[in-house]
Design an enzyme around this catalytic site. Structure first.
Site, PDB file in Angstrom:
ATOM      1  CD  GLU A 235      -3.156  -0.993   2.006  1.00 53.41           C
ATOM      2  OE1 GLU A 235      -2.985  -0.392   3.064  1.00 53.41           O
ATOM      3  OE2 GLU A 235      -4.242  -1.491   1.663  1.00 53.41           O
TER       4      GLU A 235
ATOM      5  CD  GLU B  35      -3.860  -6.133   2.036  1.00 55.46           C
ATOM      6  OE1 GLU B  35      -4.654  -5.473   2.731  1.00 55.46           O
ATOM      7  OE2 GLU B  35      -2.630  -6.000   2.112  1.00 55.46           O
TER       8      GLU B  35
HETATM    9  C1  IPT Z   1      -4.457  -2.955   4.734  1.00 52.75           C
HETATM   10  C2  IPT Z   1      -3.019  -3.434   4.854  1.00 52.75           C
HETATM   11  O1  IPT Z   1      -2.386  -3.588   3.609  1.00 52.75           O
HETATM   12  C3  IPT Z   1      -2.902  -4.706   5.621  1.00 52.75           C
HETATM   13  O2  IPT Z   1      -1.570  -4.921   5.962  1.00 52.75           O
HETATM   14  C4  IPT Z   1      -3.760  -4.677   6.848  1.00 52.75           C
HETATM   15  O3  IPT Z   1      -3.261  -3.710   7.705  1.00 52.75           O
HETATM   16  C5  IPT Z   1      -5.185  -4.392   6.451  1.00 52.75           C
HETATM   17  O4  IPT Z   1      -5.292  -3.233   5.759  1.00 52.75           O
HETATM   18  C6  IPT Z   1      -6.120  -4.186   7.611  1.00 52.75           C
HETATM   19  O5  IPT Z   1      -6.143  -5.286   8.415  1.00 52.75           O
HETATM   20  S1  IPT Z   1      -4.560  -1.206   4.931  1.00 52.75           S
HETATM   21  C7  IPT Z   1      -6.175  -0.702   4.339  1.00 52.75           C
HETATM   22  C8  IPT Z   1      -7.237  -1.005   5.290  1.00 52.75           C
HETATM   23  C9  IPT Z   1      -6.098   0.761   4.090  1.00 52.75           C
END
Ligand code: IPT
Length: 996
Positions: free
Chosen positions: A195, A286
């Site tokens: 990110e 994700e």
């Molecule tokens: C995203 C992250 O890439 C991951 O590492 C983890 O933190 C996840 O969210 C939340 O559990 S950040 C995104 C919600 C902006």
């Protein structure tokens, strides 16, 4: 060149555009792309390909470091495989691998190879995400503690940062490289950074850093495609091979798990993707698979509702509608923030409300996911599809304004259509009735053809197919959703499902004569009718299980959702390499809690599975020649044929023996705060005498009394301030920083002054603590015990938020502004960055006296300690420590995950940590919560033999503290075919030279 020109011509002439004019211009197959470094993993605008074959990558996230028992990775991977997924994405946590700069260790749970091997054995591809930054609610977001002392802005091309990460990327990159698919391993993609989407002004996206990191990964030997997960489709880090993005559309408010926003379902993703990287597949690295819960939150059971089966149906099917052919769910199995893994904000459990719960048991979400994953796996037409009517989906195809329908067409095969229906207002629980009017190969049809209406009940979504190929069968359409299909012994077996009692239709298209359909099992109210174009429509209700023979070659299973949950699709290993990745020769099995794997040897079909209750009979759909003998977990079953030719077995009984658990009654106790006694010497503590300030989010903060400056990056921290009173001091004011939910207690010599007990909101707290009387001239010591909730994460690049100090920001004596502290001393874990326990790693121990001494470890000689238990507790503020041992004797062949379950009796406020065979597997703050059940995996608990449980109890209030109860409980019971567990290494206590 010539070939692609020919392809263009072919598509231009093929009449493709005639059926669906709006698709024109999008169906041109672009050139297959490669990294130029290997040709096994390639891609084009539709999907990834492995060895030239299109593959939809569907899977989820698992963190190896959140499950320290290496032998349990296989169990989780097999559960992922059994639900029909083919990929797992995982982060690597730099901070635990290189806890001291220049000293990288893969000892104990940190070894990545067992994780890779387990993926290989289960047949799951891997996406490696080594960071350097990972976020992931881990301490420092994965960055090492020593990094807080390295000047220069991190996550930029700043040379001090680049130099800091290079050794790690080089070392870890080489391990990944060895395990790439090109070298016979499971790794198919490697993500750079995480990110990289938000930048502290005035900094912006640092392309030099981006390029540099890609070069460093290449230099380490990475040849598979490099990817990046933008936090939203925002076009950051487009220089990787295959750019993609993340999305958490239902948010993280687990307190209101049934509240969805009306417009929660995103429809813009596909367009955004086309804007940024139209040459690549629409990849979502994700996508929400659960939600974070925080200190004081409502608990993960609620997060599992927020992201439950309804969420999965609506949101994942929308991803399908957007032609997402790479979908990774964060998390699929969350695991545990044992030791100091957690970043501030989150607590010990990282269950995440994911499909596979923290204790590795399966939620209903898992079974719903299985329905979708299996459909994706058998629908290759989807891999070359395009959504046709983004932002024009309302009322389309249904005429009902309350519904949105996305038309997603196979742009290459030019045959199959998918119609994804959902509520226009995502928040509604209303029931919608509709008819679907869609183009088909025999012309436009309004479905249901045989009268009546379709239903969408509340938070639901359906994928209706048109001109869908199932073996040699063409489904002209089906509103009953497809679970799977398979061609077995020349028969096309097709499984469709719907909610209990719903009306659906499935129509078959034949070349010539239309056969009749006969219900051979169940009722299902099946009506049939020939429709034009050699087609036969069946109308039915989905209720229980009905089996229909259509002609002599098609067997249609009509199932309600709960019945569909019972089915498993498994593939016997192939010969050659990558044997467990085979998607050929499907075997369909109905029944059981979990069917893990099948294998075929001659005429014998062997099934490995888990049961949580006795199953009267399994139904098996397998080639006759290879299922003359059927074995379940090694035992032969009797089989008979159903009237329609599948197999039914004799009863498979679940053996779930009673296991007696210890009642934890016999404890030993010792005081763990000798630091406040007048006899205690802090001579061996670190002198905290460095002047330092750090920029954090653009602001300089005082870091002189920051624990990390002295090498202490985790767990409890103790400070001792020696001062000479002038004779007028009446108290002290302390501003202490520890991260949300932290607390601290303050003593003057042996006298308790008070505590900030902490709450879920404060990461820092300035408190005033009165001395009992105005001090006399002379020497005194202030002792501050503070909790450290983990180094902060660093989501914004270039803000160095992870450098936020843990320690005393400022202090001031009340009644005197002359008083000087002559020396501040500090301790955290014994050895700091030269941590003692190389097996349990750098985050397992904090700075409590008990931890420094190793009292939490098995084998510590506590014979001289007095009796006393956590349920008796202590009656004054301070820290006491408890140890007990107990035996477990759990027979093999079962999976009985256990947890420490606590409740608290007093109104006072306390903090506790639990250590099982030396591994810190729980941090409990009684007045903040919410966690009271602390799963401890088998392998940390020895299921055969003697175990050591240790508990710290830090009473923050004047009345002391105690637990009402602290018990070991079984959280789920299965008769299991899981590979036997090898205990994690758990070295005993040995004397610690130089301990203080
Ligand atoms: C995203 C992250 O890439 C991951 O590492 C983890 O933190 C996840 O969210 C939340 O559990 S950040 C995104 C919600 C902006």
């Amino acid at each position: 060149m010539l070939l692609s020109a020919l392809l263009v011509l072919f598509f231009a002439l093929s009449g493709f555009a005639a059926r669906t004019p709006s698709i024109s211009g999008r169906h041109v197959l672009r050139q297959t792309q490669t990294t130029g470094l290997q040709d096994i993993v390639t891609w084009d605008q539709y999907s990834f390909m492995i060895n030239g074959k299109r593959i939809g990558l569907f899977g989820g996230e698992i963190h190896p470091y959140r499950m320290p028992v290496q032998s349990l990775h296989l169990d989780v991977f097999q559960k992922v495989k059994a639900l029909g997924f083919n990929v797992v994405s995982f982060y690597i946590f730099w901070g635990i691998l290189e806890p001291k700069r220049g000293e990288i260790s893969f000892e104990g749970f940190r070894d990545l190879q067992p994780f890779f091997d387990a993926a290989m054995e289960a047949g799951i591809y891997l996406i490696a995400r080594p960071g350097p930054y990972i976020n992931a609610e881990t301490a420092g977001g994965g960055l090492p503690g020593w990094g807080t002392n390295v000047d220069g802005l991190w996550r930029t091309s700043n040379s001090s940062y680049v130099e800091a990460y290079q050794n790690y990327i080089k070392t870890v990159g080489a391990k990944l490289a060895e395990n790439q698919i090109t070298n016979g391993g499971p790794i198919i993609l490697v993500q750079a950074e995480n990110e990289y989407s938000g930048y502290q002004a005035p900094y912006t996206e640092d392309f030099e850093y981006e390029t540099r990191l890609i070069e460093d990964l290449h230099a380490a030997g990475i040849t598979v495609p490099i990817t990046h997960n933008d936090a939203w489709p925002g076009g950051h880090y487009l220089g990787v091979d295959v750019y993609g993005y993340d999305s958490y559309p239902n948010g993280f408010d687990c307190t209101h798990p049934t509240t969805w926003l009306a417009d929660a379902v995103p429809e813009y993703f596909f367009g955004a993707h086309e804007g940024f990287n139209p040459e690549d597949p629409n990849a979502v690295y994700e996508f929400q698979g659960g939600a974070i819960d925080s200190w004081g939150g409502p608990g993960y059971a609620n997060c599992a509702i927020l992201t439950g089966p309804e969420f999965e149906r609506v949101f994942y099917k929308n991803e399908f509608a957007m032609s997402t052919t790479m979908l990774n769910l964060y998390m699929l199995y969350g695991g545990t923030n044992w030791g100091g893994i957690a970043s501030p904000g989150v607590y010990t459990s990282y269950d995440y409300g994911a499909a596979i719960a923290e204790d590795r048991s399966l939620r209903e979400k898992y079974y719903e996911l299985k329905l979708q994953a299996n459909f994706w796996a058998v629908s290759p037409a989807f891999l070359t599809s395009r959504p046709m009517n983004i932002f024009a989906s309302q009322a389309t195809f249904t005429g009902n304004d309350a519904l949105k329908t996305t038309q997603t067409l196979d742009a290459v095969g030019n045959q199959t259509g998918f119609y994804v229906v959902r509520q226009t207002d995502a928040s509604t629980d209303a029931i919608q009735k509709y008819k679907l009017t869609v183009p088909t190969s025999i012309g436009e049809l309004t479905i249901p053809q045989l009268g009546g209406e379709l239903t969408l009940n509340g938070k639901d979504s359906k994928i209706h197919v048109v001109d869908y190929k199932a073996g040699s069968t063409i489904l002209l359409y089906s509103t009953g959703e497809i679970f799977t299909w398979a061609t077995i012994d020349g028969h096309d077996i097709i499984l469709v499902y719907g909610n209990e009692g719903e009306l659906h239709e499935t129509a078959f298209k034949f070349d010539t004569d239309v056969p009749t359909a006969a219900v051979v099992s169940g009722s299902g109210n099946v009506k049939q009718q020939n429709i034009s174009g050699n087609s036969l429509t069946l109308q039915y209700e989905t209720s229980g299980q009905t089996v229909v023979e259509v002609g002599s070659n098609i067997l249609l299973y009509i199932l309600d959702r709960d019945t569909a949950y019972d089915f498993w699709v498994l593939h016997p290993p192939s010969t050659g390499s990558f044997t467990h990745f085979s998607t050929e020769n499907p075997i369909i099995i109905k029944g059981g809690y979990l069917m893990r794997s099948v294998s075929i040897s001659g005429d014998t079909l062997s099934i490995a599975g888990d049961l949580n209750t006795t199953v009267p009979s399994l139904e098996i759909i397998a080639p006759a020649a290879s299922s003359k003998v059927v074995k379940f977990n090694g035992k032969a079953l009797q089989t008979s044929k159903t009237v329609y030719g599948t197999l039914k077995t004799s009863e498979v009984s679940a053996t779930l023996p009673e296991v007696s658990l210890p009642d934890l009654r016999h404890w030993k106790t010792a005081d763990s705060l000798p630091e406040i006694s007048s006899h205690y010497s802090d001579d061996l503590w670190t002198v905290a005498n460095r002047a330092a300030t750090f920029p954090v989010s653009g602001v300089q903060v005082n870091a002189s009394l920051a624990a990390s400056l002295y090498g202490y990056h985790t767990g409890n921290i103790l400070w001792r301030g020696h001062f000479n009173a002038t004779g007028s001091e009446t108290g002290v004011k302390l501003d202490v920083w520890g991260g949300t939910a932290f607390g601290y207690s303050v003593w003057l010599d042996s006298t308790f002054l008070g505590s900030w007990e902490g709450d879920a909101a404060h990461a820092t707290f300035e408190g005033s603590f009165n001395f009992p009387t105005t001090l006399k001239k002379g020497a005194y010591v202030l002792t501050v015990l503070q909790d450290h909730m983990g180094i902060e994460t660093n989501w914004w690049s270039a803000d160095d938020f992870f450098k936020t100090p843990r320690g005393i920001q400022s202090f001031e004596f009340l009644g005197s502004n002359e008083t000087q502290v002559t020396v501040w001393k500090v301790t955290g874990n014994l050895g700091g960055e030269n941590y003692v326990d190389k097996t349990r790693g750098p985050l397992n121990e904090g700075g409590l006296f008990a931890e420094r001494q190793g009292w939490h470890l098995p084998g510590y000689p506590d014979g001289h300690w007095k009796s006393g238990s956590p349920t008796t507790g202590i009656s004054q503020p301070g820290v006491s420590f408890y140890r007990t041992t107990f035996d477990l004797n759990v027979p093999s062949g079962v999976d009985y995950p256990m947890a420490l379950v606590v409740s608290n009796a007093t109104d006072s406020q306390f903090r506790s940590q639990f250590y099982v065979n030396g591994y810190q597997f729980g941090k409990y703050i009684n007045h903040i919560g919410p966690q009271t059940v602390f799963p401890v995996p088998q392998g940390i608990l020895k299921y055969q033999g003697s175990n050591t449980l240790a508990v710290s109890l830090w009473a923050a209030g004047p009345d002391g503290a105690k637990f009402a109860a602290l018990e070991l409980k079984i959280t789920s019971k299965t008769d299991s075919s899981m590979r036997s567990v090898v205990n994690a290494p758990m070295p005993d206590w040995t004397s610690r030279p130089g301990v203080y």
